[in-house]
Enzyme design. Structure first.
Site, PDB file in Angstrom:
ATOM      1  N   THR A 142       0.830  -1.211   0.000  1.00 52.10           N
ATOM      2  CA  THR A 142       0.000   0.000   0.000  1.00 52.10           C
ATOM      3  C   THR A 142       0.867   1.264   0.000  1.00 52.10           C
ATOM      4  O   THR A 142       0.619   2.208  -0.760  1.00 52.10           O
ATOM      5  CB  THR A 142      -0.934  -0.002   1.233  1.00 52.10           C
ATOM      6  OG1 THR A 142      -1.749  -1.176   1.168  1.00 52.10           O
ATOM      7  CG2 THR A 142      -1.801   1.243   1.289  1.00 52.10           C
ATOM      8  N   GLY A 166       0.086   5.766  -8.556  1.00 42.19           N
ATOM      9  CA  GLY A 166      -0.863   6.401  -9.482  1.00 42.19           C
ATOM     10  C   GLY A 166      -2.108   6.917  -8.806  1.00 42.19           C
ATOM     11  O   GLY A 166      -2.538   8.040  -9.030  1.00 42.19           O
ATOM     12  N   GLU A 201      -5.022   6.335 -16.548  1.00 39.99           N
ATOM     13  CA  GLU A 201      -4.011   5.285 -16.729  1.00 39.99           C
ATOM     14  C   GLU A 201      -4.505   4.304 -17.785  1.00 39.99           C
ATOM     15  O   GLU A 201      -5.646   4.404 -18.246  1.00 39.99           O
ATOM     16  CB  GLU A 201      -3.736   4.578 -15.386  1.00 39.99           C
ATOM     17  CG  GLU A 201      -3.016   5.489 -14.396  1.00 39.99           C
ATOM     18  CD  GLU A 201      -2.846   4.890 -13.010  1.00 39.99           C
ATOM     19  OE1 GLU A 201      -3.000   3.680 -12.846  1.00 39.99           O
ATOM     20  OE2 GLU A 201      -2.577   5.675 -12.081  1.00 39.99           O
ATOM     21  N   HIS A 224       4.245  -4.856 -14.329  1.00 41.88           N
ATOM     22  CA  HIS A 224       4.078  -3.435 -14.626  1.00 41.88           C
ATOM     23  C   HIS A 224       5.042  -3.096 -15.755  1.00 41.88           C
ATOM     24  O   HIS A 224       6.221  -3.461 -15.702  1.00 41.88           O
ATOM     25  CB  HIS A 224       4.377  -2.576 -13.395  1.00 41.88           C
ATOM     26  CG  HIS A 224       3.840  -1.189 -13.525  1.00 41.88           C
ATOM     27  ND1 HIS A 224       4.374  -0.281 -14.415  1.00 41.88           N
ATOM     28  CD2 HIS A 224       2.807  -0.554 -12.914  1.00 41.88           C
ATOM     29  CE1 HIS A 224       3.682   0.858 -14.331  1.00 41.88           C
ATOM     30  NE2 HIS A 224       2.732   0.710 -13.431  1.00 41.88           N
ATOM     31  N   ARG A 248      -2.288  -2.914 -19.355  1.00 45.86           N
ATOM     32  CA  ARG A 248      -0.910  -3.284 -18.994  1.00 45.86           C
ATOM     33  C   ARG A 248      -0.376  -4.545 -19.649  1.00 45.86           C
ATOM     34  O   ARG A 248       0.804  -4.642 -19.938  1.00 45.86           O
ATOM     35  CB  ARG A 248      -0.863  -3.520 -17.490  1.00 45.86           C
ATOM     36  CG  ARG A 248      -0.592  -2.255 -16.810  1.00 45.86           C
ATOM     37  CD  ARG A 248      -0.382  -2.462 -15.380  1.00 45.86           C
ATOM     38  NE  ARG A 248      -0.628  -1.152 -14.827  1.00 45.86           N
ATOM     39  CZ  ARG A 248      -0.885  -0.899 -13.590  1.00 45.86           C
ATOM     40  NH1 ARG A 248      -0.905  -1.873 -12.726  1.00 45.86           N
ATOM     41  NH2 ARG A 248      -1.094   0.322 -13.197  1.00 45.86           N
ATOM     42  N   HIS A 257       4.396  -7.168 -10.587  1.00 45.01           N
ATOM     43  CA  HIS A 257       3.755  -6.040  -9.902  1.00 45.01           C
ATOM     44  C   HIS A 257       2.553  -6.447  -9.048  1.00 45.01           C
ATOM     45  O   HIS A 257       2.400  -5.970  -7.933  1.00 45.01           O
ATOM     46  CB  HIS A 257       3.313  -5.046 -10.970  1.00 45.01           C
ATOM     47  CG  HIS A 257       2.672  -3.801 -10.446  1.00 45.01           C
ATOM     48  ND1 HIS A 257       3.326  -2.930  -9.612  1.00 45.01           N
ATOM     49  CD2 HIS A 257       1.419  -3.276 -10.635  1.00 45.01           C
ATOM     50  CE1 HIS A 257       2.531  -1.910  -9.315  1.00 45.01           C
ATOM     51  NE2 HIS A 257       1.366  -2.109  -9.913  1.00 45.01           N
ATOM     52  N   ARG A 271      -5.878  -7.054 -14.116  1.00 45.26           N
ATOM     53  CA  ARG A 271      -6.441  -5.960 -13.314  1.00 45.26           C
ATOM     54  C   ARG A 271      -6.347  -4.630 -14.052  1.00 45.26           C
ATOM     55  O   ARG A 271      -5.300  -4.275 -14.604  1.00 45.26           O
ATOM     56  CB  ARG A 271      -5.671  -5.857 -11.999  1.00 45.26           C
ATOM     57  CG  ARG A 271      -6.108  -4.704 -11.133  1.00 45.26           C
ATOM     58  CD  ARG A 271      -5.298  -4.687  -9.864  1.00 45.26           C
ATOM     59  NE  ARG A 271      -3.912  -4.406 -10.118  1.00 45.26           N
ATOM     60  CZ  ARG A 271      -3.316  -3.229  -9.882  1.00 45.26           C
ATOM     61  NH1 ARG A 271      -4.016  -2.215  -9.418  1.00 45.26           N
ATOM     62  NH2 ARG A 271      -2.046  -3.072 -10.124  1.00 45.26           N
TER      63      ARG A 271
HETATM   64  P1  FAD Z   1      -0.347  -4.752   1.662  1.00 43.27           P
HETATM   65  O1  FAD Z   1      -0.525  -3.305   1.623  1.00 43.27           O
HETATM   66  O2  FAD Z   1       0.785  -5.310   0.884  1.00 43.27           O
HETATM   67  O3  FAD Z   1      -0.164  -5.208   3.181  1.00 43.27           O
HETATM   68  C1  FAD Z   1       0.201  -6.538   3.494  1.00 43.27           C
HETATM   69  C2  FAD Z   1       0.444  -6.634   4.985  1.00 43.27           C
HETATM   70  O4  FAD Z   1       0.492  -7.998   5.390  1.00 43.27           O
HETATM   71  C3  FAD Z   1       1.759  -6.018   5.441  1.00 43.27           C
HETATM   72  O5  FAD Z   1       1.526  -5.343   6.658  1.00 43.27           O
HETATM   73  C4  FAD Z   1       2.635  -7.233   5.695  1.00 43.27           C
HETATM   74  O6  FAD Z   1       3.667  -7.037   6.624  1.00 43.27           O
HETATM   75  C5  FAD Z   1       1.598  -8.199   6.244  1.00 43.27           C
HETATM   76  N1  FAD Z   1       1.985  -9.608   6.170  1.00 43.27           N
HETATM   77  C6  FAD Z   1       2.242 -10.346   5.076  1.00 43.27           C
HETATM   78  N2  FAD Z   1       2.544 -11.608   5.430  1.00 43.27           N
HETATM   79  C7  FAD Z   1       2.474 -11.661   6.776  1.00 43.27           C
HETATM   80  C8  FAD Z   1       2.695 -12.684   7.730  1.00 43.27           C
HETATM   81  N3  FAD Z   1       3.066 -13.919   7.391  1.00 43.27           N
HETATM   82  N4  FAD Z   1       2.557 -12.382   9.046  1.00 43.27           N
HETATM   83  C9  FAD Z   1       2.220 -11.124   9.439  1.00 43.27           C
HETATM   84  N5  FAD Z   1       2.000 -10.123   8.579  1.00 43.27           N
HETATM   85  C10 FAD Z   1       2.122 -10.395   7.268  1.00 43.27           C
HETATM   86  N6  FAD Z   1      -2.876  -0.127  -6.682  1.00 43.27           N
HETATM   87  C11 FAD Z   1      -3.743   0.850  -7.000  1.00 43.27           C
HETATM   88  O7  FAD Z   1      -4.956   0.662  -6.940  1.00 43.27           O
HETATM   89  N7  FAD Z   1      -3.272   2.071  -7.388  1.00 43.27           N
HETATM   90  C12 FAD Z   1      -1.933   2.355  -7.475  1.00 43.27           C
HETATM   91  O8  FAD Z   1      -1.553   3.462  -7.790  1.00 43.27           O
HETATM   92  C13 FAD Z   1      -1.015   1.327  -7.172  1.00 43.27           C
HETATM   93  N8  FAD Z   1       0.324   1.530  -7.280  1.00 43.27           N
HETATM   94  C14 FAD Z   1       1.178   0.568  -6.877  1.00 43.27           C
HETATM   95  C15 FAD Z   1       2.544   0.825  -6.901  1.00 43.27           C
HETATM   96  C16 FAD Z   1       3.423  -0.109  -6.403  1.00 43.27           C
HETATM   97  C17 FAD Z   1       4.907   0.170  -6.426  1.00 43.27           C
HETATM   98  C18 FAD Z   1       2.945  -1.344  -5.906  1.00 43.27           C
HETATM   99  C19 FAD Z   1       3.887  -2.374  -5.352  1.00 43.27           C
HETATM  100  C20 FAD Z   1       1.594  -1.620  -5.917  1.00 43.27           C
HETATM  101  C21 FAD Z   1       0.698  -0.674  -6.401  1.00 43.27           C
HETATM  102  N9  FAD Z   1      -0.670  -0.918  -6.397  1.00 43.27           N
HETATM  103  C22 FAD Z   1      -1.536   0.081  -6.748  1.00 43.27           C
HETATM  104  C23 FAD Z   1      -1.215  -2.158  -5.836  1.00 43.27           C
HETATM  105  C24 FAD Z   1      -1.678  -1.898  -4.389  1.00 43.27           C
HETATM  106  O9  FAD Z   1      -0.785  -1.009  -3.764  1.00 43.27           O
HETATM  107  C25 FAD Z   1      -1.747  -3.176  -3.578  1.00 43.27           C
HETATM  108  O10 FAD Z   1      -2.424  -4.176  -4.275  1.00 43.27           O
HETATM  109  C26 FAD Z   1      -2.475  -2.931  -2.268  1.00 43.27           C
HETATM  110  O11 FAD Z   1      -1.898  -1.856  -1.591  1.00 43.27           O
HETATM  111  C27 FAD Z   1      -2.426  -4.172  -1.401  1.00 43.27           C
HETATM  112  O12 FAD Z   1      -2.946  -3.847  -0.147  1.00 43.27           O
HETATM  113  P2  FAD Z   1      -3.138  -5.006   0.925  1.00 43.27           P
HETATM  114  O13 FAD Z   1      -3.748  -4.382   2.115  1.00 43.27           O
HETATM  115  O14 FAD Z   1      -3.834  -6.150   0.305  1.00 43.27           O
HETATM  116  O15 FAD Z   1      -1.651  -5.527   1.229  1.00 43.27           O
HETATM  117  C1  SIN Z   2       0.890   2.886 -11.233  1.00 44.10           C
HETATM  118  O1  SIN Z   2       0.853   3.934 -10.589  1.00 44.10           O
HETATM  119  O2  SIN Z   2       1.294   2.797 -12.389  1.00 44.10           O
HETATM  120  C2  SIN Z   2       0.418   1.653 -10.579  1.00 44.10           C
HETATM  121  C3  SIN Z   2      -1.044   1.657 -10.551  1.00 44.10           C
HETATM  122  C4  SIN Z   2      -1.577   0.299 -10.209  1.00 44.10           C
HETATM  123  O3  SIN Z   2      -0.831  -0.661 -10.024  1.00 44.10           O
HETATM  124  O4  SIN Z   2      -2.800   0.177 -10.151  1.00 44.10           O
END
Ligand code: FAD
Ligand code: SIN
Length: 537
Positions: free
Chosen positions: A44, A49, A116, A244, A292, A353, A388
């Protein structure tokens, strides 16, 4: 041993959104949030973007966002789920704004909206090029104010406890597998503890670290998916790994790569090959803003054709002021490695990604295991299908965190006692294990998993490559299990074990899918099959 009504694994957008809602609804109950790393070290935090949402009804509509999502998903989206996410999205976004997240605004007070790949309208709310950092900050601030949330960092969840741990036979065919809690490695004292929980939410994020280069941070090791698979729960569509198109290329890169957000192309950035040609027009009428999968494959093909390790992203025609205003973080990062984007092009190449598949859930975020929910990137809700749509995942995480919360409230009110309520859950058994003699056995195996996945299970696949990958992963799996049985547990060993499982699931899903669809492209089956199916493992 600890006991809690509500356990949350993961402190990204999905876990924290859910925790806040549950804690607010049940002020007399404790919500326990656990993460294996620092509070904000999540995918997160790195989101750039923004978040796709329809909140300008004059120019945009739910129908258009639904259609864009379905087109990107290439025939595999669950249409009901797409409609749910798109239509419930605006209310969820308003909630995070109310919790303090700030999105950029025009001088007249209206939101700035970016575009995007695959979007027909400008609908992406953002906070400069650090949207995720801002959303994570707001969530953590709100959690810190909620006195009935206990937030435990540096605790690595090892496995889900089910009746299997009580001595019952559990197989994929067992109809009522039940989650009773989790075993956790406390990284502060290196002890394994058990947490008994009424309801558990897995919000463990993605698995980009299964590849050699990824935009994901080091926590993204697919732990939740691997745990559910070991517990005999259902996993779906793992073959759909999104690469990505534009990670910043740096020679010898390995591990987390810096992202150049797609919003840069949304604002007019142009991809060029080694000869300076704007090649995207050869591949798709939408050029640099095609979905993408198409852009990543086009770059892969140009790199192979011209024998280069990257292509270029040209922003030299941008006004410096505008670029810096929208993308200050990217501007600084490029400068720090000697690239002035007003004069030089940015070298970029695709990197792993996002995982579109994951723990199979229904429309309330329920996994196939009782009392176990999944939300965010670790879940497969049906929204993304085979690919996605950009910026749909932050939205999905919030919508499904809310839906899990709504279901948990309903369940809590009607809860019948578990068949295993008074069972004595055994302590973790570490008998016969010793400190690993050579850490290099673990680190080397991890590199091998990443190498195999990158070389044979990347953007373009074929049957021979998939078979090779499977044979190599089988061996790595066998060696890792031996280490696991004989060594005391460490986060490195747990992540190796989980990543080997995730690699296996990706290859297995890819092997079953005898077609090319969305992110899965197999040169032996270049067409889409008439049989439209999800692959459930
Ligand atoms: P995360 O935010 O990854 O959180 C996972 C959590 O689980 C962390 O706290 C981790 O420590 C914990 N965890 C994992 N395994 C364990 C374990 N075994 N024990 C305890 N804790 C654990 N999406 C968009 O919609 N828009 C964007 O602009 C965008 N840009 C992105 C840019 C980048 C560089 C990346 C990498 C991703 C991007 N994404 C974007 C995708 C999006 O950020 C993620 O899919 C989303 O944030 C995932 O959120 P989440 O809560 O599922 O997991
Ligand atoms: C990006 O900002 O290009 C990433 C957006 C996304 O993964 O949804």
């Amino acid at each position: 041993m600890r006991q809690t009504d509500f356990l949350v694994i993961g402190s990204g957008i999905a876990g924290l959104t859910y925790a806040l809602k549950v804690a607010h609804h049940f002020p007399d109950k404790k919500v326990l949030v656990m993460t294996k790393a620092a509070a904000d070290e999540t995918n997160t935090k790195y989101a750039q973007g923004g978040i796709a949402v329809v909140n300008d009804m004059e120019h945009d509509s739910f129908e258009k966002h639904i259609e864009d999502t379905l087109i990107a998903g290439d025939g595999l989206c669950n249409e009901k789920v797409v409609e749910i996410v798109v239509k419930e999205g605006p209310e969820r976004v308003q909630e995070i704004i109310d919790w303090g997240a700030r999105f950029d605004k025009e001088s007249d007070g209206d939101y700035k909206r970016g575009k995007e790949g695959g979007h027909s309208e400008f609908r992406i709310l953002h906070h400069k090029d650090v949207t995720g950092r801002e959303m994570e900050r707001a969530l953590i601030d709100a959690v810190n104010k909620q006195s009935n949330i206990e937030f435990i960092k540096h605790c690595f969840v090892v496995d889900i406890i089910t009746q299997h741990h009580l001595g019952y036979l559990v197989t994929k065919a067992t109809p009522d597998i039940e989650c009773l809690g989790v075993y956790v490695l406390n990284l502060e004292n290196n002890k394994i503890e058990k947490i008994i929980a009424g309801t558990t939410l897995l919000a463990t994020g993605g698995n980009g670290q299964v590849y050699r280069t990824t935009t994901n941070p080091s926590i993204a090791t697919g732990d939740g998916v691997a745990m559910v698979y070991r517990a005999k729960g259902r996993i779906e569509n793992m073959e759909f790994i999104q690469f990505h198109p534009t990670a910043l290329y740096e020679p010898g890169m390995r591990g987390q790569a810096f992202l150049i957000t797609e919003a840069v192309r949304g604002d007019g950035g142009i991809l060029r090959n080694k000869d300076g040609e704007a090649f995207m027009e050869k591949y798709d009428a939408r050029k640099d803003l095609a979905p993408r999968d198409i852009v990543a494959r086009a770059i892969d093909s140009e790199m192979k054709r011209t024998g280069t390790e990257h292509v270029w992203l040209d922003c030299r025609h941008f006004s410096k002021e505008k670029f810096v205003e929208h993308f200050p973080n990217i501007y600084e990062k490029c400068l720090s490695i000697g690239i002035d984007i007003t004069k030089q092009m940015i070298p970029v190449s695709p990197a792993a990604h996002y995982s579109c598949g994951g723990i199979k859930t229904d429309e309330w975020g329920r996994s196939s295991i009782k009392n176990l929910y999944a939300a965010g990137e670790c879940a497969s809700t049906g929204l993304h299908g085979a690919n996605r749509l950009a910026s749909n995942s932050l939205l999905e995480a919030m919508v499904f965190a809310h839906r899990c919360f709504s279901d948990v409230v309903k369940e809590f009110e009607n809860k019948t006692s578990s068949a295993f309520a008074n069972a004595q859950i055994p302590d973790w058994d570490a008998k016969g294990t010793t400190e690993p003699k050579e850490m290099i056995l673990i680190t080397q195996s991890l590199k091998e998993v990443q190498q195999v996945m990158s070389d044979y299970v990347g953007i373009v696949r074929n049957d021979v490559r998939l078979q090779r990958a499977m044979r190599r992963l089988d061996l790595l799996w066998e060696e890792t299990e031996k280490l696991y049985e004989s060594s005391s547990i460490s986060p490195q060993l747990l992540e190796l074990r989980n990543l080997t499982t995730v690699g296996y699931l990706i290859v297995k899903g890819a092997g079953f899918r005898k077609e090319s669809r969305g992110l899965h492209y197999n040169t032996d089956y270049p067409e889409k099959s008439a049989l439209v199916q999800n692959i459930v493992l």
